[in-house]
Design a protein around this motif. Structure first.
Motif, short mmCIF file in Angstrom:
data_model
loop_
_atom_site.label_atom_id
_atom_site.label_comp_id
_atom_site.label_asym_id
_atom_site.label_seq_id
_atom_site.Cartn_x
_atom_site.Cartn_y
_atom_site.Cartn_z
N GLU A 104 8.46 14.22 2.55
CA GLU A 104 9.17 13.72 3.73
C GLU A 104 8.58 14.28 5.02
O GLU A 104 8.42 13.56 6.01
CB GLU A 104 10.64 14.08 3.64
N ILE A 107 5.27 12.42 5.85
CA ILE A 107 5.47 11.04 6.32
C ILE A 107 6.09 11.03 7.71
O ILE A 107 5.65 10.28 8.59
CB ILE A 107 6.35 10.27 5.32
N CYS A 124 8.06 -0.53 6.34
CA CYS A 124 8.88 -0.53 5.14
C CYS A 124 8.51 0.67 4.26
O CYS A 124 7.34 0.82 3.90
CB CYS A 124 8.69 -1.83 4.35
N LEU A 125 9.48 1.49 3.94
CA LEU A 125 9.23 2.68 3.14
C LEU A 125 9.76 2.50 1.72
O LEU A 125 10.93 2.18 1.52
CB LEU A 125 9.89 3.90 3.77
N ASP A 126 8.88 2.68 0.76
CA ASP A 126 9.26 2.71 -0.66
C ASP A 126 8.82 4.07 -1.18
O ASP A 126 7.82 4.20 -1.88
CB ASP A 126 8.57 1.56 -1.40
N VAL A 127 9.55 5.08 -0.75
CA VAL A 127 9.11 6.47 -0.93
C VAL A 127 9.99 7.18 -1.95
O VAL A 127 11.21 7.22 -1.83
CB VAL A 127 9.15 7.23 0.41
N ARG A 163 3.74 -1.54 4.75
CA ARG A 163 4.52 -0.91 3.68
C ARG A 163 3.87 0.40 3.25
O ARG A 163 2.66 0.45 2.98
CB ARG A 163 4.63 -1.85 2.47
N ILE A 164 4.68 1.46 3.20
CA ILE A 164 4.21 2.76 2.73
C ILE A 164 4.93 3.08 1.43
O ILE A 164 6.16 3.04 1.36
CB ILE A 164 4.51 3.88 3.76
N THR A 165 4.16 3.39 0.39
CA THR A 165 4.75 3.74 -0.91
C THR A 165 4.16 5.05 -1.41
O THR A 165 3.05 5.43 -1.03
CB THR A 165 4.51 2.64 -1.96
N THR A 166 4.92 5.73 -2.25
CA THR A 166 4.42 6.97 -2.86
C THR A 166 4.67 6.93 -4.35
O THR A 166 5.58 6.25 -4.84
CB THR A 166 5.13 8.22 -2.28
#
Length: 247
Positions: A104, A107, A124-127, A163-166
Motif C-alpha cells: 500500500e 502504490i 482502477c485498483l485490483d490490489v 488498471r493497476i493489479t498486484t
C-alpha cells in the motif's frame, strides 16, 4: 601449451567483444544525445535570435520567447540528469536504501507522484496483499510504478481507465499497469527497454529522453526483480515488474 594459447585467445576475444560493445554504446549514446539536444537547442537559438533581432519586442512576445527558452533548458537538463543517473545505477555507485515497506505504501507514494498527470483519468485498483511487506528502496521503487502509470496516461485513449493489479509469486510481488492505448508493434517490444529508444508511435505522442523505461528496468533489476511488457496493437499494453518480499 595449447591450453594456454586457447585461454589467451578467449581472453583476447572477450576483450575485443567488450571493446566493441563499449564503442557501440558510445555511438548509440552520441546519436541519442545529438538528436535530443538538437531540437531544444534549435528552439533556444530561434528564440534568442528573435529577441536580439528586435530588442523592442512587446512584453507578450518577449514572455513567449523566454518561456520557450526556459522550457527547452529544462529538457536539456532532464536529459543530462537521466543519462547521469542511469550511469550511476549501472555502475553500482547509487546504493539502495533497502527497508521494509507495505504494498500500500508503494502504490500510494507512486500515485501521489503522478497525481498531476492522472487527475483526469480513472485509476482502477485490483490490489491484493495491501499490508504485505516489500524489501525496497521506496524512493526508487515508487518511481518505477509512477513512470509506468504516467506512460499509460500518455498513450491511453481519452476517457479510458488505467488498471493497476498486484499478485504474489513465490518470494516476489508483481505489479502490473494496463492501458487501453495503441499498443506496441511486435518489432519494437524487444527494444523499448533500451537506452534512448523511442519507437515511431511513441516518438510522436510524447516528448521525452527515451530513458524512463531503461531507468525503471535498472532500478527493478537492482532490487533483484524483473520487468517486461505484453502488448497487442490497438488493444493496449500491460507492463509488469516484480519486487522482493521482505522476510
Amino acid at each position: 601449451m595449447k591450453m594456454e594459447q586457447s585461454t589467451k585467445m578467449r581472453t583476447q576475444t572477450s576483450k575485443i567483444q567488450t571493446t566493441h560493445e563499449s564503442e557501440s554504446l558510445k555511438l548509440v549514446f552520441l546519436d541519442a544525445i545529438t538528436h535530443d539536444f538538437k531540437s531544444p537547442l534549435t528552439s533556444i537559438k530561434a528564440s534568442v535570435t528573435g529577441l536580439l533581432d528586435n530588442l523592442e519586442t512587446d512584453r507578450e512576445q518577449r514572455k513567449e520567447l523566454l518561456t520557450i527558452i526556459d522550457e527547452e533548458c529544462d529538457r536539456i537538463n532532464e536529459l543530462v540528469n537521466e543519462a547521469s543517473e542511469i550511469a550511476r545505477l549501472e555502475s553500482g555507485e547509487m546504493k539502495l536504501d533497502l527497508a521494509s515497506h507495505s504494498v500500500e505504501e508503494l502504490i500510494s507514494a507512486a500515485l501521489a507522484d503522478c497525481r498531476g498527470a492522472t487527475s483526469n483519468r480513472k485509476i482502477c485498483l485490483d490490489v491484493k496483499h495491501l499490508e504485505s511487506r516489500l524489501l525496497v528502496d521506496l524512493s526508487l521503487a515508487k518511481r518505477v510504478l509512477a513512470h509506468l502509470v504516467t506512460n499509460a496516461q500518455l498513450y491511453s485513449s481519452p476517457g479510458q481507465p488505467i488498471r493497476i493489479t498486484t499478485n504474489k509469486h513465490n518470494k516476489f510481488y508483481t505489479f502490473s499497469v494496463a492501458d487501453q492505448g495503441p499498443g506496441i508493434e511486435e518489432e519494437e517490444i524487444d527494444h523499448i527497454f533500451e537506452k534512448f529508444y523511442r519507437g515511431g508511435n511513441r516518438r510522436h505522442r510524447a516528448q521525452g529522453t527515451g530513458m524512463g523505461l531503461p531507468i525503471a528496468k535498472t532500478i527493478v533489476e537492482a532490487h533483484g526483480g524483473t520487468i517486461g511488457v505484453v502488448s497487442s496493437v490497438r488493444q493496449g499494453s500491460i507492463f509488469t515488474f516484480s519486487l522482493q518480499a521482505a522476510h
